[in-house]
Design a protein around this motif. Structure first.
Motif, PDB file in Angstrom:
ATOM      1  N   ASP A   1      56.198  34.992 -69.031  1.00 36.19           N
ATOM      2  CA  ASP A   1      57.360  35.884 -68.968  1.00 36.19           C
ATOM      3  C   ASP A   1      56.948  37.362 -68.963  1.00 36.19           C
TER       4      ASP A   1
ATOM      5  N   ARG B   1      54.427  40.502 -64.272  1.00 40.23           N
ATOM      6  CA  ARG B   1      55.351  41.219 -63.393  1.00 40.23           C
ATOM      7  C   ARG B   1      55.321  40.693 -61.954  1.00 40.23           C
TER       8      ARG B   1
ATOM      9  N   PRO C   1      50.744  41.464 -68.094  1.00 42.05           N
ATOM     10  CA  PRO C   1      51.663  42.065 -67.122  1.00 42.05           C
ATOM     11  C   PRO C   1      51.097  42.223 -65.717  1.00 42.05           C
ATOM     12  N   ASP C   2      49.799  42.538 -65.599  1.00 40.50           N
ATOM     13  CA  ASP C   2      49.238  42.792 -64.271  1.00 40.50           C
ATOM     14  C   ASP C   2      48.342  41.669 -63.759  1.00 40.50           C
TER      15      ASP C   2
ATOM     16  N   ASP D   1      48.991  40.189 -58.083  1.00 45.76           N
ATOM     17  CA  ASP D   1      50.432  40.329 -57.848  1.00 45.76           C
ATOM     18  C   ASP D   1      51.067  38.966 -57.567  1.00 45.76           C
TER      19      ASP D   1
END
Length: 504
Positions: A153, A156, A319-320, A333
């Motif tokens: 979660d 990103r 996050p990345d 990504d």
């Protein structure tokens, strides 16, 4: 006499050939397909861009319906679906398929003696259908497997399974960093395509495994392995005929040298040492439930550093990107999981599931087709092989013979004993396999011979032993099995009548 009905779950390769075969044996059929189109793994809703078969065109066909000659040697997913659609039209199967229909529950009637009650849902509308027999053809590639990893979660970016990867994701990769998890053909296929448009996509893998080049030093792989001689290089659990010699005291040293030599040549051709992808295990470990073929440019680009290699497992998302269990941080990504599938049968109640699977979750299927403890039920496609259309066709005949009471089977105890012995051998050969006990590869011919012998049919299909043993597999040799079985059954009936008259 009322025609008996066979219910079939799934309209992929296995479901279609089962429907056609059951009708040949005199059954009526109804096929339940949850998607709006046929094809199973080859449906447009499941396949990633530019996917191709691992088989050559002439070995990935049914016995009586060859692929078009204008197809390439390794057909695309779109071509395979078109072939399956043509097959369904040619044999008038489409009217028997209920598209967009989910089988929510399959219920035994009177302990199975009166067949099955199927609770289905089509476009939100519930329905019930009673069938005399049930064949599960949802396949071992039915439910994509994405491991549950902490921190998802927080990430990103986009998380996909390989079956969800589409052209828009490939287009997006032009401006993105892509990480693909896994070492199967789907992982290599996607990495090869992404590396065409994106700089240094990342391959995250636990273990480097052996792959075979499609063209092995100028020789099509079908002339090297896709015949009985190629299969004989690896020992099956029961040895007979020439296999006993090849893996006996005299033949084993020679066979071992051949296999090791193949491994050295594969390593040289694919530059495995240069890329760091030389497997730790010997080359004969390629016979561990899958023999994968190489994908275009994967090994070449890995050797040149154009595909980044990351050995390890994902510990958690950030996050990345992701962090591996080695502590390495991978920026991404898109994270695409080419991590296989789970074999599930959610439409059965807990009691039936307990009879079908053991505590490890392995399916308890005699010859990978028949459950010993659940009547009037069979599984087709749970014997995926190097020639899955053919072995599914054979399993469909096997199932029909069982439903007609014309299959010479051992008792329940003996069937369970055989299942146990086979699984013991599988655990030794491929202890980390995710096949849930459904492993056949690379022993496609051995498996086919077992089914043929059980049905009382000859395993040798030509008069030329050289062609039989060394020519690439040709499904046409098995054309007309329904007629062969009908003739065999008639002969058995006459013999029984003659025997009865003699006794009187």
């Amino acid at each position: 006499m009322k025609t008996q009905t066979v219910g079939i779950i799934g309209a992929g390769v296995s479901g279609l050939v089962t429907a056609k075969t059951m009708r040949e044996h005199g059954f009526s059929v109804v096929v339940f397909e949850k998607e709006s189109e046929l094809g199973g793994v080859w449906a447009s809703t499941r396949r990633y861009p530019n996917v191709t078969t691992q088989n050559t065109r002439d070995t990935y066909t049914f016995s009586d319906f060859p692929m078009p000659k204008h197809y390439p040697e390794w057909p695309t997913g779109q071509q395979v679906q078109a072939y399956l659609t043509d097959y369904a039209r040619h044999f008038s199967l489409l009217p028997s398929i209920r598209f967009g229909t989910i089988v929510e529950r399959a219920e035994l009637l009177d302990g199975g003696q009166d067949g099955w009650l199927l609770h289905t849902r089509q476009q939100g509308q519930p329905n019930q259908t009673v069938v005399d027999y049930l064949v599960v053809c949802n396949g071992v590639f039915s439910e994509p497997n994405i491991p549950r990893i902490p921190g998802r979660d927080l990430f990103r970016g986009t998380v996909l399974h390989s079956t969800e990867f589409r052209q828009q994701h490939l287009d997006a990769a032009r401006q993105q960093k892509v990480a693909v998890v896994g070492f199967a053909k789907s992982a290599h296929d996607i990495l090869s395509q992404v590396s065409n448009v994106s700089r240094r996509p990342v391959c995250i893998y636990r273990e480097a495994k052996w792959k075979m080049p499609r063209i092995f030093w100028g020789l099509n792989v079908k002339y090297l392995l896709l015949h009985r001689l190629g299969e004989s290089l690896f020992p099956y659990r029961s040895l007979y005929g020439i296999h006993r010699f090849l893996h006996g005291p005299l033949g084993k040293p020679v066979t071992g040298l051949l296999v090791k030599g193949l491994g050295r040549l594969v390593a040289t051709q694919l530059k495995l040492r240069k890329s760091g992808l030389l497997p730790d295990k010997p080359f004969d470990s390629i016979a561990n439930c899958s023999i994968g073929l190489t994908s275009d440019n994967f090994y070449e680009r890995a050797a040149r550093g154009e595909i980044e290699l990351a050995n390890g497992e994902i510990a958690h998302f950030v996050p990345d990107g992701v962090v591996l269990n080695t502590g390495r941080h991978i920026v991404a990504d898109q994270v695409i999981f080419a991590t296989g599938f789970r074999q599930t049968v959610p439409f059965f109640d807990e009691l039936v599931r307990q009879r079908l699977r053991d505590q490890r979750g392995w399916f308890q299927l005699y010859r990978n087709v028949l459950p010993a403890d659940v009547p009037n039920l069979s599984f087709v496609g749970y014997n995926p092989s190097l020639f899955t259309p053919f072995t599914s066709e054979l399993a469909a005949h096997y199932s029909a013979q069982y439903f007609k009471g014309q299959l010479n089977l051992p008792g329940t105890v003996a069937m369970k004993r055989e299942i146990g012995l086979h699984h013991d051998w599988l655990r030794q050969r491929a202890p980390h396999s995710s096949a849930s006990g459904t492993c056949i590869i690379p022993f496609s011919f051995h498996h086919a011979d077992e089914l043929m012998r059980d049905m009382g049919l000859p395993t040798r299909r030509t008069r030329n032993p050289i062609t039989e043993f060394m020519a690439p597999f040709n499904p046409v040799m098995y054309k007309g099995l329904a007629q062969e079985l009908q003739t065999l059954n008639a002969a058995n009936v006459r013999a029984e009548k003659t025997s009865s008259l003699v006794e009187v």
